[in-house]
Design an enzyme around this catalytic site. Structure first.
Site, mmCIF file in Angstrom:
data_model
loop_
_atom_site.group_PDB
_atom_site.id
_atom_site.type_symbol
_atom_site.label_atom_id
_atom_site.label_comp_id
_atom_site.label_asym_id
_atom_site.label_seq_id
_atom_site.Cartn_x
_atom_site.Cartn_y
_atom_site.Cartn_z
ATOM 1 C CG HIS A 6 -0.232 0.150 2.323
ATOM 2 N ND1 HIS A 6 0.205 1.188 3.092
ATOM 3 C CD2 HIS A 6 -0.026 -0.634 3.401
ATOM 4 C CE1 HIS A 6 0.791 0.897 4.014
ATOM 5 N NE2 HIS A 6 0.711 -0.317 4.671
ATOM 6 C CD GLU B 208 1.846 -5.682 8.211
ATOM 7 O OE1 GLU B 208 2.078 -6.654 7.790
ATOM 8 O OE2 GLU B 208 2.471 -4.714 7.650
#
Length: 190
Positions: A13, A84
């Site tokens: 990202h 994550e």
């Protein structure tokens, strides 16, 4: 070198305020900065012309926004295995903050209290790899720095803690693939 099979593109990202400051960000759903948005749009140019059989994204906003701004959001499937590394009690702290209390702390071997170990993240990465290998064409995966580092290590059959050896910038692209029958890294942190 003779390439075989399809490629798997890992896309981290774009920048967030927390990634820019070094804060560990797993469960906190932060948005991209203006720079992160710009970089995500630039990813679209880098990936233009690539035909993806499968596009996967983490459910977290920063990964989904990056995928959307790169022009692949309408085709993306959310996969919770792409969240994550869970930093538990260390969420929102920087490594220097953590080391004030835990000198020598190293995420890759010590994990995070109340969070995950590298082995647990590795199990999630292995499930994503199975999906990517089963695809009948190229795959794009939008996710997070530490998770993608584990995925890269597992792709080349290293232990998940070896993700600590694979640095990865925000808005970076990696290409995983096959040389003959062996899984290889064609590009890392590009």
């Amino acid at each position: 070198m003779p390439r075989a099979g399809h490629s798997v593109f890992l896309v981290r990202h774009g920048e967030t305020e927390w990634s820019a400051s070094g804060k560990h960000t797993s469960r906190t759903d932060v948005e991209l900065t203006e720079e992160g948005e710009r970089a995500a749009r630039a990813l679209g140019e880098r990936l233009a012309g690539q035909q993806f059989e499968l596009v996967l994204t983490s459910p977290m906003r920063r990964a989904r926004e990056t995928c959307e701004l790169a022009g692949l959001g309408d085709r993306a499937e959310v996969d919770v295995d792409l969240k994550e590394f869970d930093y538990g009690d260390y969420e929102g702290l920087t490594t220097p903050d953590i080391r004030e209390e835990q000198p020598g702390w190293y995420l890759w071997t010590d994990g995070a209290p109340g969070g995950e170990t590298a082995s647990q993240v590795g199990a999630r990465a292995d499930r994503v790899i199975e999906r990517a290998i089963a695809a009948n064409g190229d795959v794009a995966i939008f996710a997070h720095g530490h998770l993608l580092r584990v995925l890269g290590a597992r792709w080349i059959e290293l232990g998940p803690e070896c993700g600590g050896l694979l640095a990865l910038d925000t808005a970076a692209v990696c290409e995983l693939g096959f040389e003959r029958e062996r899984r290889v890294l064609w590009l890392w942190n590009g």
